[in-house]
Design an enzyme around this catalytic site. Sequence first.
Site, PDB file in Angstrom:
ATOM      1  N   ARG A  40      -4.804  26.348 100.291  1.00 26.43           N
ATOM      2  CA  ARG A  40      -4.883  25.336  99.067  1.00 26.43           C
ATOM      3  C   ARG A  40      -3.438  26.120  98.825  1.00 26.43           C
ATOM      4  O   ARG A  40      -2.538  25.994  98.325  1.00 26.43           O
ATOM      5  CB  ARG A  40      -5.195  24.254  98.722  1.00 26.43           C
ATOM      6  CG  ARG A  40      -6.162  23.366  99.492  1.00 26.43           C
ATOM      7  CD  ARG A  40      -6.939  22.419  98.095  1.00 26.43           C
ATOM      8  NE  ARG A  40      -6.953  20.838  99.068  1.00 26.43           N
ATOM      9  CZ  ARG A  40      -7.528  20.198  99.160  1.00 26.43           C
ATOM     10  NH1 ARG A  40      -8.626  20.664  98.358  1.00 26.43           N
ATOM     11  NH2 ARG A  40      -7.820  18.807 100.038  1.00 26.43           N
ATOM     12  N   LYS A 208     -17.806  10.725 104.817  1.00 28.90           N
ATOM     13  CA  LYS A 208     -16.945   9.223 103.464  1.00 28.90           C
ATOM     14  C   LYS A 208     -17.020   7.811 104.277  1.00 28.90           C
ATOM     15  O   LYS A 208     -15.364   7.662 104.669  1.00 28.90           O
ATOM     16  CB  LYS A 208     -15.895   9.147 102.854  1.00 28.90           C
ATOM     17  CG  LYS A 208     -16.450  10.803 101.848  1.00 28.90           C
ATOM     18  CD  LYS A 208     -14.800  11.007 101.116  1.00 28.90           C
ATOM     19  CE  LYS A 208     -15.221  12.948 100.820  1.00 28.90           C
ATOM     20  NZ  LYS A 208     -13.543  13.126 100.865  1.00 28.90           N
ATOM     21  N   GLY A 362      -9.044  17.833 103.661  1.00 27.15           N
ATOM     22  CA  GLY A 362      -9.899  19.122 103.195  1.00 27.15           C
ATOM     23  C   GLY A 362     -11.140  19.421 104.206  1.00 27.15           C
ATOM     24  O   GLY A 362     -10.050  20.834 104.581  1.00 27.15           O
ATOM     25  N   GLY A 386      -6.561  11.923 101.191  1.00 28.28           N
ATOM     26  CA  GLY A 386      -7.280  10.621 100.678  1.00 28.28           C
ATOM     27  C   GLY A 386      -6.468  10.254 100.460  1.00 28.28           C
ATOM     28  O   GLY A 386      -5.832   9.447 100.990  1.00 28.28           O
TER      29      GLY A 386
HETATM   30  P1  ADP Z   1     -12.157  15.534 105.677  1.00 29.04           P
HETATM   31  O1  ADP Z   1     -11.972  16.006 104.038  1.00 29.04           O
HETATM   32  O2  ADP Z   1     -11.377  15.974 106.765  1.00 29.04           O
HETATM   33  O3  ADP Z   1     -11.450  14.277 104.948  1.00 29.04           O
HETATM   34  P2  ADP Z   1     -14.823  14.256 104.881  1.00 29.04           P
HETATM   35  O4  ADP Z   1     -14.705  15.128 103.690  1.00 29.04           O
HETATM   36  O5  ADP Z   1     -14.856  13.229 105.463  1.00 29.04           O
HETATM   37  O6  ADP Z   1     -13.480  14.700 105.947  1.00 29.04           O
HETATM   38  O7  ADP Z   1     -15.965  15.510 105.936  1.00 29.04           O
HETATM   39  C1  ADP Z   1     -16.649  15.639 106.189  1.00 29.04           C
HETATM   40  C2  ADP Z   1     -18.063  16.548 106.469  1.00 29.04           C
HETATM   41  O8  ADP Z   1     -18.113  15.102 107.053  1.00 29.04           O
HETATM   42  C3  ADP Z   1     -17.555  17.746 107.160  1.00 29.04           C
HETATM   43  O9  ADP Z   1     -18.499  19.285 105.983  1.00 29.04           O
HETATM   44  C4  ADP Z   1     -19.156  18.063 107.831  1.00 29.04           C
HETATM   45  O10 ADP Z   1     -20.397  18.179 107.405  1.00 29.04           O
HETATM   46  C5  ADP Z   1     -19.433  16.338 107.716  1.00 29.04           C
HETATM   47  N1  ADP Z   1     -19.649  14.947 109.482  1.00 29.04           N
HETATM   48  C6  ADP Z   1     -19.387  14.923 110.291  1.00 29.04           C
HETATM   49  N2  ADP Z   1     -20.060  14.788 110.923  1.00 29.04           N
HETATM   50  C7  ADP Z   1     -21.568  14.515 110.913  1.00 29.04           C
HETATM   51  C8  ADP Z   1     -22.167  13.738 111.076  1.00 29.04           C
HETATM   52  N3  ADP Z   1     -22.343  13.659 112.396  1.00 29.04           N
HETATM   53  N4  ADP Z   1     -23.912  13.804 109.723  1.00 29.04           N
HETATM   54  C9  ADP Z   1     -23.689  14.331 108.655  1.00 29.04           C
HETATM   55  N5  ADP Z   1     -21.896  14.874 108.163  1.00 29.04           N
HETATM   56  C10 ADP Z   1     -21.108  15.647 109.258  1.00 29.04           C
HETATM   57 MG    MG Z   2     -14.005  16.894 102.270  1.00 22.62          MG
END
Ligand code: ADP
Ligand code: MG
Length: 405
Positions: A40, A208, A362, A386
Amino acid sequence: MSLKTLQDLLDEGVDGRHVLVRSDFNVPLNDAGEITDPGRITASLPTIQALVDGGAKVILSAHLGRPKGEANPKYSLAPVAEALSDALGQWVALAGDVTGEDAHERANGLTEGDVMLVENVRFDPRETAKDEAERGAFADELAALAADDGAFVSDGFGVVHREQASVYDVAKRLPAYAGKLVEKEVTVLEKTATDPEHPYVVVLGGSKVSDKLGVIEALAGKADKLIIGGGMCYTFLAAQGYNTQKSLLQEEMIDTCKDLLDRFGDKLVLPVDLLAAAEFSADAENRVVALAGIPEGWLSPDIGPESVREFAEVLSTAKTIFWNGPMGVFEMAPFAKGTEGVAQAIIDATADNGAFSVVGGGDSAASVRALGLDEDGFSHISTGGGASLEFLEGKELPGVAVLNQ
Ligand code: ADP
Ligand code: MG
């Protein structure tokens, strides 16, 4: 409606003027307070450098983490000031407060081409207040830093979906422009949102679940296929009757997932196998299992290899791809294969099929770097998770709308 941009401001001239910039410096820190992924910060540099070159007196503002409205050294922007100083090759002073005496004195003391940073805007509870008058009072103080002939540049794409003082209210108090990053993000995402070339494949993962279920609803009409992996997929698998054991699950969302499966079942692509691990730990015993085969008391931290193959197959025909959310807990090496395989499949589709590929989120963006994949292999890596999701859902982003003239 068109966006007022940094170029418009540079054309007006910034020499000697105070320019307040809202950046996104919400970088991940390790326990030692070191920045683990500077993505970032790197992304913010072109706007800052252009203002420096134009002779502006640059005042940067940003948030870091969730300090909940009070000053907390743990969330100080000090590591960011240091990283910025290195990256810009010039001293970036950090004020000891946000809009207090120190910030004002430093802002008044700037000369042409100087850059300073005020402390974490979320040290002030008014930044995120629901009450517009409270936010407005804080925005008045921020705007005052830029003095009489000042301007505001909004460059923190990761926060433009928030109606917050340093993002939204301040833009009503100063002549306001989109920075290079926000302009680029809006241009790219607008194309993806309004006129995607088909087949359009959306890949959703991450943790999420409830945040992202709305996206499925919104994108189901536009996309041809929605691939679902990561922490999101277990609630869907539970809705299909599988016992997901200790995997991430949002029980209250099972009915919603059932409904989505009923309505968009032909578009949804779910895993066909999983990695199972005895515990949530990198050195836990693990093995590939069928959907119904997670051993009792185990959890699934990643999708399985056959799922990666199926997802890659779907992606290989895509002309537009949007990816948000890692396929597994990529932060732990044994659980990173799903994310790596899918990311590579997107890179391949971009190179071999001419797909236009956008990564939003992120952690998704961080995973690309952490896994050593080629960032240039994607058409665009968005800095706002988001914000990019809300944009693609067709929602108006207050921090962007306020920059339109
Ligand atoms: P982004 O930031 O790309 O939008 P999120 O914040 O929604 O993504 O999710 C990222 C997190 O999801 C990562 O830290 C990852 O460890 C977690 N994650 C992915 N798959 C799993 C899983 N099967 N169980 C628990 N956590 C998970
Ligand atoms: Mg995230």
